[in-house]
Design an enzyme around this catalytic site. Structure first.
Site, mmCIF file in Angstrom:
data_model
loop_
_atom_site.group_PDB
_atom_site.id
_atom_site.type_symbol
_atom_site.label_atom_id
_atom_site.label_comp_id
_atom_site.label_asym_id
_atom_site.label_seq_id
_atom_site.Cartn_x
_atom_site.Cartn_y
_atom_site.Cartn_z
ATOM 1 N N SER A 112 61.752 28.409 27.266
ATOM 2 C CA SER A 112 62.398 27.562 26.265
ATOM 3 C C SER A 112 61.328 26.770 25.515
ATOM 4 O O SER A 112 60.172 26.692 25.933
ATOM 5 C CB SER A 112 63.390 26.618 26.941
ATOM 6 O OG SER A 112 64.438 27.346 27.549
ATOM 7 N N GLY A 113 61.726 26.197 24.392
ATOM 8 C CA GLY A 113 60.781 25.467 23.566
ATOM 9 C C GLY A 113 60.405 26.203 22.301
ATOM 10 O O GLY A 113 59.696 25.664 21.450
ATOM 11 N N HIS A 114 60.902 27.457 22.172
ATOM 12 C CA HIS A 114 60.596 28.263 20.985
ATOM 13 C C HIS A 114 61.834 28.472 20.113
ATOM 14 O O HIS A 114 61.860 29.376 19.277
ATOM 15 C CB HIS A 114 60.052 29.627 21.401
ATOM 16 C CG HIS A 114 58.868 29.557 22.302
ATOM 17 N ND1 HIS A 114 57.719 28.865 21.977
ATOM 18 C CD2 HIS A 114 58.647 30.081 23.540
ATOM 19 C CE1 HIS A 114 56.838 28.975 22.956
ATOM 20 N NE2 HIS A 114 57.383 29.692 23.919
ATOM 21 N N LYS A 160 57.811 39.727 24.855
ATOM 22 C CA LYS A 160 56.602 39.194 24.230
ATOM 23 C C LYS A 160 55.435 39.330 25.207
ATOM 24 O O LYS A 160 55.605 39.176 26.413
ATOM 25 C CB LYS A 160 56.784 37.724 23.838
ATOM 26 C CG LYS A 160 57.910 37.477 22.856
ATOM 27 C CD LYS A 160 57.912 36.049 22.334
ATOM 28 C CE LYS A 160 58.002 34.999 23.420
ATOM 29 N NZ LYS A 160 59.166 35.128 24.283
ATOM 30 N N ASP A 191 56.035 36.892 31.381
ATOM 31 C CA ASP A 191 57.148 37.660 30.822
ATOM 32 C C ASP A 191 57.004 39.136 31.168
ATOM 33 O O ASP A 191 57.980 39.794 31.567
ATOM 34 C CB ASP A 191 57.189 37.503 29.303
ATOM 35 C CG ASP A 191 57.625 36.113 28.855
ATOM 36 O OD1 ASP A 191 57.687 35.213 29.706
ATOM 37 O OD2 ASP A 191 57.896 35.939 27.660
ATOM 38 N N HIS A 215 52.180 28.431 22.591
ATOM 39 C CA HIS A 215 52.167 27.487 23.705
ATOM 40 C C HIS A 215 51.030 26.492 23.551
ATOM 41 O O HIS A 215 50.727 25.740 24.481
ATOM 42 C CB HIS A 215 52.013 28.219 25.044
ATOM 43 C CG HIS A 215 53.025 29.291 25.264
ATOM 44 N ND1 HIS A 215 52.778 30.612 24.988
ATOM 45 C CD2 HIS A 215 54.302 29.226 25.724
ATOM 46 C CE1 HIS A 215 53.861 31.329 25.275
ATOM 47 N NE2 HIS A 215 54.793 30.512 25.717
#
Length: 330
Positions: free
Chosen positions: A54-56, A104, A109, A218
């Protein structure tokens, strides 16, 4: 720390609850951390599943819906989702036609989606995987082996999602997704560092009056730091880097993406400079998208992504889509 949150530990769960309330066309499992289009599984249709830290936002949950993803798996902030999430998502959307994992290129991931693919196949789900690695800024980073996956992810999910919506078989959807990745290149610029809820302070030090060329989503280091540049100068640099690597011979899709903390006033101004550079290099622009799509929390900055398209890829880009973040043609 000034953030519109309760406590850092519940940021993702709180956001998912809010997303569920805002988008009844989605099924949001807050506890198990999966976002699914409500009509899934769709009979005879390949299902696209993606996810990441999360955060994107709006990546990836904001791209769930007809014409794009069937499901998304949000991890904790800047942290990969776990294989169990991915397997649950695949099981929720698989109609028997197979599932395509869009991944990605970040180490966590990649490892977790590979494990999830094995577990899903053990449950009788056919799985294919496509790795997105469009960032030309650096070859290796703190989070990756090879190029990072950034703005090109949007192009892969939209175009492959359109092919799946039309009923293309898994092998064809996978091939289209790979073709889009191979034709996509990105480059990002940071004007400020981002702040994670857990840390409560900037994730890296960017001195006043400087910018980071080639930053990752990031906050990973880029190519170099320079004194602050004008929008025109940044566009000259970023587009040149992308074009030099992509070397397009035909029209392109252009994504001018905000990192989360840059207003549209600035992004549209920057897009004007991007279009100028592309015009000077006689590269035709078939379509342009401007906005915050692949972000890094509150980072000020932008990225440029170009994807060379042929008639089929452009048709699939223009195909109807209905998600929280992308909507047209329906």
């Amino acid at each position: 720390m000034r953030m519109l949150i309760n406590v850092p530990e519940t940021v993702v769960a709180d956001a998912l609850r809010g997303m569920a309330a805002a988008h009844p066309e989605l099924t949001v499992d807050v506890e198990r951390r999966i976002v699914v289009r409500r009509d899934a599984p769709v009979a005879g249709k390949v299902a696209l599943v993606s996810g990441g830290g999360s955060g994107h936002e709006p990546l990836h949950g904001g791209f769930v819906g007809p014409g794009m993803l069937a499901a998304a798996c949000p991890g904790e902030v800047f942290t990969s989702p776990v294989p169990d999430q991915m397997v649950r998502a695949a099981a929720a959307v698989d109609s028997g036609a197979g599932v395509l994992f869009v991944v990605k290129n970040y180490t966590g991931d990649v490892l977790n989606f590979e494990m999830a693919a094995e577990l899903a196949e053990d449950e009788g789900i056919r799985v294919a995987k496509v790795l997105v690695d469009d960032d030309v800024a650096v070859t290796d980073s703190l989070y990756t082996a090879g190029r990072r996956g950034t703005g090109g992810t949007l192009f892969v999910e939209k175009i492959a999602g359109a092919a799946a919506e039309e009923g293309a078989p898994l092998e064809r959807v996978e091939a289209i997704a790979r073709a889009v990745d191979e034709r996509s290149r990105s480059f990002g610029v940071a004007l400020s560092a981002c702040t994670t809820p857990a840390k409560g302070s900037p994730t890296f030090d960017l001195p006043e009056g400087e910018l980071e060329l080639g930053v990752g989503i990031h906050g990973e280091p880029g190519r170099e730091r320079r004194a602050m540049m004008t929008s025109r100068e940044i566009a000259d640099y970023a587009v040149d880097v992308v074009v030099e690597d992509l070397r397009p011979s035909g029209p392109v899709l252009a994504l001018v993406n905000g990192m989360g903390g840059t207003p549209l006033l600035e992004l549209y101004g920057f897009n004007a400079e991007v279009q100028r550079v592309l015009g000077e290099r006689r590269i035709p622009v078939a379509r342009t998208l401007v906005g915050n799509y692949v972000t890094s929390l509150d980072m000020a900055g932008c990225s440029v992504t170009l994807c060379e398209v042929d008639e089929e890829l452009l048709r699939l880009w223009d195909a109807p889509v209905q998600t929280p973040a992308l909507r047209w043609g329906r």
